[in-house]
Design a protein around this motif. Structure first.
Motif, PDB file in Angstrom:
ATOM      1  N   ILE A  79       0.836  -1.202   0.000  1.00  0.00           N
ATOM      2  CA  ILE A  79       0.000   0.000   0.000  1.00  0.00           C
ATOM      3  C   ILE A  79       0.867   1.247   0.000  1.00  0.00           C
ATOM      4  N   VAL A  80       1.902   1.262   0.814  1.00  0.00           N
ATOM      5  CA  VAL A  80       2.815   2.414   0.852  1.00  0.00           C
ATOM      6  C   VAL A  80       3.528   2.572  -0.486  1.00  0.00           C
ATOM      7  N   TYR A  81       3.966   1.468  -1.081  1.00  0.00           N
ATOM      8  CA  TYR A  81       4.630   1.509  -2.385  1.00  0.00           C
ATOM      9  C   TYR A  81       3.697   2.093  -3.448  1.00  0.00           C
ATOM     10  N   MET A  82       2.460   1.634  -3.487  1.00  0.00           N
ATOM     11  CA  MET A  82       1.497   2.154  -4.465  1.00  0.00           C
ATOM     12  C   MET A  82       1.186   3.626  -4.195  1.00  0.00           C
ATOM     13  N   MET A  83       1.115   4.010  -2.931  1.00  0.00           N
ATOM     14  CA  MET A  83       0.855   5.401  -2.586  1.00  0.00           C
ATOM     15  C   MET A  83       1.965   6.296  -3.130  1.00  0.00           C
ATOM     16  N   PHE A  84       3.219   5.905  -2.934  1.00  0.00           N
ATOM     17  CA  PHE A  84       4.328   6.696  -3.468  1.00  0.00           C
ATOM     18  C   PHE A  84       4.331   6.712  -4.997  1.00  0.00           C
ATOM     19  N   LEU A  85       3.985   5.597  -5.617  1.00  0.00           N
ATOM     20  CA  LEU A  85       3.893   5.580  -7.076  1.00  0.00           C
ATOM     21  C   LEU A  85       2.856   6.579  -7.571  1.00  0.00           C
ATOM     22  N   PHE A  86       1.676   6.563  -6.968  1.00  0.00           N
ATOM     23  CA  PHE A  86       0.623   7.494  -7.381  1.00  0.00           C
ATOM     24  C   PHE A  86       1.033   8.946  -7.148  1.00  0.00           C
ATOM     25  N   ILE A  87       1.699   9.212  -6.032  1.00  0.00           N
ATOM     26  CA  ILE A  87       2.132  10.583  -5.744  1.00  0.00           C
ATOM     27  C   ILE A  87       3.135  11.045  -6.787  1.00  0.00           C
ATOM     28  N   PHE A  88       4.123  10.222  -7.102  1.00  0.00           N
ATOM     29  CA  PHE A  88       5.141  10.615  -8.080  1.00  0.00           C
ATOM     30  C   PHE A  88       4.556  10.751  -9.480  1.00  0.00           C
ATOM     31  N   ILE A  89       3.635   9.874  -9.842  1.00  0.00           N
ATOM     32  CA  ILE A  89       3.001   9.973 -11.161  1.00  0.00           C
ATOM     33  C   ILE A  89       2.178  11.250 -11.247  1.00  0.00           C
ATOM     34  N   GLU A  90       1.448  11.572 -10.188  1.00  0.00           N
ATOM     35  CA  GLU A  90       0.635  12.791 -10.180  1.00  0.00           C
ATOM     36  C   GLU A  90       1.511  14.038 -10.222  1.00  0.00           C
ATOM     37  N   LEU A  91       2.610  14.051  -9.479  1.00  0.00           N
ATOM     38  CA  LEU A  91       3.525  15.193  -9.527  1.00  0.00           C
ATOM     39  C   LEU A  91       4.103  15.366 -10.938  1.00  0.00           C
ATOM     40  N   GLY A  92       4.462  14.264 -11.565  1.00  0.00           N
ATOM     41  CA  GLY A  92       4.973  14.324 -12.932  1.00  0.00           C
ATOM     42  C   GLY A  92       3.932  14.843 -13.911  1.00  0.00           C
ATOM     43  N   ALA A  93       2.683  14.413 -13.734  1.00  0.00           N
ATOM     44  CA  ALA A  93       1.610  14.897 -14.610  1.00  0.00           C
ATOM     45  C   ALA A  93       1.362  16.385 -14.394  1.00  0.00           C
ATOM     46  N   PHE A  94       1.461  16.836 -13.136  1.00  0.00           N
ATOM     47  CA  PHE A  94       1.294  18.259 -12.839  1.00  0.00           C
ATOM     48  C   PHE A  94       2.402  19.082 -13.509  1.00  0.00           C
ATOM     49  N   ILE A  95       3.633  18.597 -13.429  1.00  0.00           N
ATOM     50  CA  ILE A  95       4.753  19.282 -14.067  1.00  0.00           C
ATOM     51  C   ILE A  95       4.595  19.265 -15.578  1.00  0.00           C
ATOM     52  N   THR A  96       4.157  18.148 -16.134  1.00  0.00           N
ATOM     53  CA  THR A  96       3.944  18.052 -17.575  1.00  0.00           C
ATOM     54  C   THR A  96       2.864  19.013 -18.030  1.00  0.00           C
ATOM     55  N   LYS A  97       1.822  19.200 -17.243  1.00  0.00           N
ATOM     56  CA  LYS A  97       0.763  20.123 -17.592  1.00  0.00           C
ATOM     57  C   LYS A  97       1.271  21.558 -17.618  1.00  0.00           C
ATOM     58  N   ARG A  98       2.226  21.882 -16.746  1.00  0.00           N
ATOM     59  CA  ARG A  98       2.751  23.247 -16.667  1.00  0.00           C
ATOM     60  C   ARG A  98       3.743  23.552 -17.780  1.00  0.00           C
ATOM     61  N   LEU A  99       4.244  22.529 -18.488  1.00  0.00           N
ATOM     62  CA  LEU A  99       5.214  22.769 -19.569  1.00  0.00           C
ATOM     63  C   LEU A  99       4.546  23.424 -20.707  1.00  0.00           C
TER      64      LEU A  99
END
Length: 99
Positions: A79-99
């Motif tokens: 659960i912790v591993y999946m939580m970190f995966l989702f957080i990092f994927i969401e942060l990456g998507a947020f950064i990609t949206k700002r490009l």
């Protein structure tokens, strides 16, 4: 039964928030799209890259754990591993949206 109730409440609440955000955005900005073709192409490339990184990274992690002799994995760790995966994927998507 409690888990199902909380899951339904969370799902309905999430849809409600997204619906209200889209309603107010459409009311404020009209029919102007939130993303253009360039952003969609960036998202497509980003999520394709993330898919392979997560797939091969998780496979490599499992092989390493197997090689060092780990026979069981606790659900809490997954659960912790999946939580970190989702957080990092969401942060990456947020950064990609700002490009």
């Amino acid at each position: 039964m409690e888990i199902i109730t909380y899951s339904l409440i969370g799902t309905i609440g999430g849809f409600g928030i997204v619906f209200l955000q889209s309603y107010y955005r459409k009311k404020k900005h009209g029919n102007v799209p939130t993303v253009d073709e360039r952003s969609l192409l960036l998202f497509k490339r980003y999520f394709l890259l993330v898919l392979y990184i997560v797939l091969f990274g998780s496979s490599a992690l499992l092989l390493i754990l197997f090689a060092i002799g780990v026979k069981t994995i606790e659900i809490e760790i997954l659960i912790v591993y999946m939580m970190f995966l989702f957080i990092f994927i969401e942060l990456g998507a947020f950064i990609t949206k700002r490009l």
